[in-house]
Design an enzyme around this catalytic site. Structure first.
Site, PDB file in Angstrom:
ATOM      1  N   VAL A   1       3.259  -2.001   4.642  1.00  0.00           N
ATOM      2  CA  VAL A   1       1.874  -2.432   4.795  1.00  0.00           C
ATOM      3  C   VAL A   1       1.387  -3.029   3.484  1.00  0.00           C
ATOM      4  CG1 VAL A   1      -0.453  -1.739   5.451  1.00  0.00           C
ATOM      5  CG2 VAL A   1       1.503  -0.584   6.458  1.00  0.00           C
TER       6      VAL A   1
ATOM      7  N   LYS B   1       0.424  -4.944   8.450  1.00  0.00           N
ATOM      8  CA  LYS B   1       1.663  -4.208   8.674  1.00  0.00           C
ATOM      9  C   LYS B   1       2.736  -5.170   9.157  1.00  0.00           C
ATOM     10  CE  LYS B   1       3.660  -0.412  11.370  1.00  0.00           C
ATOM     11  NZ  LYS B   1       3.410   0.625  12.372  1.00  0.00           N
TER      12      LYS B   1
ATOM     13  N   LEU C   1       0.830  -1.205   0.000  1.00  0.00           N
ATOM     14  CA  LEU C   1       0.000   0.000   0.000  1.00  0.00           C
ATOM     15  C   LEU C   1       0.858   1.246   0.000  1.00  0.00           C
ATOM     16  CD1 LEU C   1      -2.712  -1.086   2.578  1.00  0.00           C
ATOM     17  CD2 LEU C   1      -2.915  -1.030   0.099  1.00  0.00           C
TER      18      LEU C   1
ATOM     19  N   GLY D   1       1.862   5.242   0.892  1.00  0.00           N
ATOM     20  CA  GLY D   1       1.863   6.043   2.103  1.00  0.00           C
ATOM     21  C   GLY D   1       3.009   5.678   3.020  1.00  0.00           C
ATOM     22  N   GLY D   2       3.109   6.398   4.117  1.00  0.00           N
ATOM     23  CA  GLY D   2       4.234   6.232   5.022  1.00  0.00           C
ATOM     24  C   GLY D   2       3.937   5.352   6.213  1.00  0.00           C
ATOM     25  N   PHE D   3       2.888   4.550   6.149  1.00  0.00           N
ATOM     26  CA  PHE D   3       2.468   3.743   7.281  1.00  0.00           C
ATOM     27  C   PHE D   3       3.282   2.445   7.349  1.00  0.00           C
ATOM     28  CE2 PHE D   3      -1.214   1.150   9.155  1.00  0.00           C
ATOM     29  CZ  PHE D   3      -0.856   1.487  10.442  1.00  0.00           C
ATOM     30  N   GLY D   4       4.599   2.542   7.219  1.00  0.00           N
ATOM     31  CA  GLY D   4       5.467   1.378   7.311  1.00  0.00           C
ATOM     32  C   GLY D   4       5.296   0.447   6.130  1.00  0.00           C
TER      33      GLY D   4
ATOM     34  N   ASP E   1       3.922  10.231  17.644  1.00  0.00           N
ATOM     35  CA  ASP E   1       4.386  10.315  16.255  1.00  0.00           C
ATOM     36  C   ASP E   1       3.250  10.738  15.331  1.00  0.00           C
ATOM     37  OD1 ASP E   1       5.970   8.075  13.831  1.00  0.00           O
ATOM     38  OD2 ASP E   1       6.354  10.196  14.292  1.00  0.00           O
TER      39      ASP E   1
END
Length: 831
Positions: free
Chosen positions: A549, A563, A542, A544-547, A658
């Site tokens: 994922v 994640k 995916l 974006g910056g959500f690790g 964060d």
């Protein structure tokens, strides 16, 4: 349970079984008299019957499933798609299948992974008795696979799409040509095409989880081949699981059930006495099977055959660790269990998982997931002192003690034994009888005796946190409350130590339908293989910056975001933080944690899927849709509500630590949800601030992080203010303006503070918004942002106040220019 009691129970089961057999046999010997067919043979229906017969014959000729209804494959042939080999007696079939039927072994919800297997062809319920590629399923459409004989003479599963071999017999073949035969006993053999007695490979030598009739089960002393039965990993995954059945490695003439890849034996058949195994005396009274145990210079094996040829039966090692014998009841169209070994589930190693108490009288249910602590031990968290720990002990009387005890010879009294446990941070329990026994790490195989008194067992002292000790010591009902709470939670085969743990039921990961997965308050412990299947081996990452994922689907329809965390110590800390924080709360503006996986060093978190990705993709990337002002304002308000919930509405104040656009996810309606709680910090209500290690993202860090003082929830307020600046401008705070030659003026928060004082709010807004902006709301957000980033945390509003301001319930004065921002303007340095 005594041996006599066990025998009695098994004999009762055997009697019931024989009654079934008698009824089954009598039905075949004296079938019901069929009704007259004279109507069909009358002249008015003769032509119609002939037509039906001709059409049926024509259909059977054209049917692709029957086109390969033979028992052999030659070098020039292949088995495709829905074709199958059928043994000459019609009893067994070989073909490709995906386990999606409602069978005894595979539930209907299993993902579509394809296997090559052998099953009973005469019964309606798919029951595989052997699987070739149990460790390597074919993912995707089965039309691209075929079973054929390769150029080297081996039987292979070939993927025509990838031009690769999925599975092979890997035999050393010298014959010029080979062929495949499915025998009447269900054995698949690869033999020399010119010499039928020269068997090159056979499936009987490579059993899976089933003891097949007529197969030699044991050791070939010449070749060293040891035929071992291995349970499935789960109902949804036929790969090798936890339990094994094999000849006793010590050389005794018996078979043992053991925890695979270990020396832990939890049950044995007893030695062969010439007629039966000593621990299974029921074998001597059975007239349906012919048992043999052979031990000579070349082989040592056990084999059994069915004397009643019309019966269909199967013996397999269940995922529970029990051996089970089933018989097919034709009149009921279902499998019936004849017997199980061992009879008591509590005899099976780790059947109830860590930190549970196994109860033999309870209903059988999968509790292998075990339990985890409510509160971490003092010694294992902040306090590393071996002499000042606050941990306590909780006594469990009338239990069978866990396995793998460590004896402390120096401890000669119960008090010394308790102290020896407290002095070791890894010690989780102790017991003192004639000597001191202590246990480290997870507790396994604690067994509850019938009366729960010291006369029936021993006393186990389980180490618990002081906080939990205080909670049960104030309860007047004592143990009754513990057991009552456990029963209310629905724990069946394992009674959880209620003061210790939050129990996790691993069965949900396989059987819970999609609406249960997303509808309950509890989180689910997933197996890694389930998430691997759900995400197609983590193939769709995916944005974006959500690790790291990946998108996936549970049950084929419920979208999820998985994640993946690192395997280092930091990854472990992040994993625990996310599960313990977001896992216990529910709010519309907090991303929902569905479950997690912690298996073999892998750590994954399963969240609800957010189709509109993270906020940063819409603010800073040109390829996504432009968020209008109304949507941006609602996002700002939603994030504020989520943070207010974390800070003010939970039992402990949760500081996210964060907050940034990358950690704000958007659902299908662009409702914001705060995510990524890997850096979250808990602060008790009795404390106003906490000293913690440096964490967060440069550009969103409050100044107190840099100074090293203890923090409060106001660090989130500061980060939120920085995010508000970016929501307004549609660009990073640190980006330079093309129209300005002053690098310092390019820092956007400074521009907001200056322009707000001059009353020129419109110039601060994202150019892509054009004139579609509510200037009153824009001014309100500017004020909130500037107040949130004040260097003195006492001057920042709380998130509850921010919500009221954005809702128009409170008014704000004009904020002063923060001195920190003035310093940034002067030096050009962020910190």
């Amino acid at each position: 349970m005594s041996q006599r009691q066990s025998t009695s129970r098994c004999n009762d089961a055997a009697c019931i079984f024989f009654n079934h057999v008698k009824r089954h046999r009598s039905w075949h010997q004296h079938p019901p008299t069929p009704k007259s067919h004279s109507s069909c043979l009358s002249s008015s229906f003769t032509m119609l019957c002939i037509f039906i017969i001709l059409v049926s014959l024509l259909f059977s000729i054209l049917s692709p499933a029957c086109s390969a209804a033979t028992d052999t494959i030659s070098a020039s042939e292949a088995l495709l798609r829905n074709q199958k080999l059928v043994s000459r007696n019609g009893r067994f079939a070989l073909g490709f299948f995906h386990p999606d039927t409602d069978s005894k072994f595979f539930p209907r919800h299993t993902l579509k992974h394809w296997y090559l297997g052998i099953w009973f062809d005469k019964i309606a319920m798919l029951t595989p008795i052997w699987i070739a590629n149990r460790e390597n399923p074919i993912v995707g459409h089965h039309r691209v696979i075929k079973l054929t004989i390769a150029n080297d003479g081996n039987l292979v599963i070939f993927n025509q799409a990838t031009r690769s071999t999925v599975w092979s017999t890997h035999a050393s073949i010298t014959a010029k040509k080979s062929m495949v035969v499915l025998q009447d006993n269900g054995n698949l053999i690869l033999r020399d095409a010119s010499n039928s007695s020269n068997v090159l490979w056979q499936s009987f030598d490579y059993p899976t989880d089933v003891m097949l009739l007529g197969a030699k089960f044991g050791l070939d002393k010449v070749t060293g081949m040891n035929r071992v039965i291995v349970s499935k990993k789960s109902l949804a995954d036929p790969a090798a699981g936890l339990y094994c059945l094999e000849l006793d490695p010590t050389g005794a003439n018996q078979f043992v059930l053991e925890f695979c890849n270990s020396s832990i034996v939890y049950w044995s058949t007893g030695e062969w006495n010439g007629q039966f195994f000593n621990s299974i005396p029921e074998m001597s009274g059975r007239t349906l099977f012919d048992f043999k145990f052979i031990n000579n210079n070349q082989e040592k094996y056990f084999v059994f055959n069915l004397l009643e040829k019309d019966l269909i039966t199967v013996c397999f090692l269940d995922i529970s660790g029990q051996m089970k014998q089933l018989i097919w009841l034709e009149n009921k169209q279902e499998w019936a269990t004849i017997y199980t070994l061992p009879k008591d589930l509590c005899d099976i190693y780790a059947t109830c998982g860590p930190f549970t108490v196994c109860n033999s009288n309870a209903l059988q249910e999968d509790r292998a997931g075990g339990c985890i602590r409510n509160t971490p031990l003092d010694c294992s968290t902040k306090n590393q002192s071996r002499t000042a720990t606050t941990d306590k002990f909780y006594s469990l009387p009338g239990v069978g003690l866990p396995t793998k005890a460590n004896i402390i010879e120096a401890a000669r009294t119960a008090d010394q034994c308790a102290l020896a446990c407290l002095n070791n941070c890894s010690c989780t329990a102790y017991s003192y009888g004639n000597r001191c026994s202590v246990w480290y790490d997870d507790l396994l195989n604690v067994r509850q005796y019938r009366n729960g008194t010291t006369n029936d067992g021993e006393i186990l002292y389980v180490r618990i946190a002081a906080k939990d000790a205080e909670s049960w010591s104030h309860d007047k009902s004592g143990k009754g409350k513990i057991i009552g709470a456990v029963v209310a939670s629905g724990l069946s085969s394992a009674t959880a130590i209620w003061v210790l743990v939050i129990c996790r039921n691993k069965r949900k990961q396989f059987s819970a339908p999609p609406n249960n997965v997303q509808g309950g308050n509890g989180i689910v412990a997933f197996k890694y293989s389930v998430l691997q299947h759900a995400t197609k081996n983590f193939s769709e990452k995916l944005e974006g910056g959500f690790g790291a994922v990946f998108k996936g689907f549970l049950g084929g329809s419920t979208p999820i975001a998985v994640k993946r965390l690192g395997g280092d110590r930091q990854g472990e800390k992040q994993f625990r933080a996310e599960v313990s924080s977001i896992g216990i709360i529910q709010h519309i503006n907090l991303v929902k944690l569905i479950g997690f996986c912690c298996e073999s060093g892998r750590r994954l978190l399963v969240y609800e899927h957010m189709p509109n990705c993270s906020l940063d993709t819409h603010l800073f990337h040109n390829h996504t849709m432009i968020l209008n002002w109304s949507t941006r304002y609602q996002i700002a308000l939603g994030v504020a509500r989520g943070l207010a919930c974390l800070h003010e509405s939970c039992r402990d104040c949760i500081i996210h630590c964060d907050i940034k656009p990358e950690n704000i996810l958007l659902d299908g309606s662009f409702v914001p949800k705060i995510a990524d709680f890997g850096m979250a910090k808990f602060v008790g209500r009795d404390f106003s601030r906490v000293l913690t290690t440096f964490r967060g993202t440069i550009g969103y860090l409050a100044p107190e992080w840099i100074s090293g003082v203890a923090i409060t929830s106001k660090v989130d307020v500061y980060s939120y203010g920085m995010v508000l600046f970016e929501i307004m401008s549609g660009r990073r705070n640190s980006c330079k303006q093309d129209t300005s030659d002053d690098d310092h003026a390019a820092y956007f928060p400074v521009q907001v503070a200056n322009e707000l004082l001059e009353g020129d709010v419109r110039s601060l807004l994202d150019n892509k918004l054009l004139d579609d902006v509510n200037l009153d709301e824009a001014e309100r957000i500017c004020k909130v942002a500037c107040w949130c980033v004040q260097e003195n945390e006492s001057n920042r509003p709380t998130m509850g106040e921010v919500v009221q301001i954005l809702e128009g319930l409170l008014e704000l004065e004009m904020p002063p220019m923060p001195r920190l921002l003035q310093a940034i303007t002067a030096t050009g340095s962020l910190y």
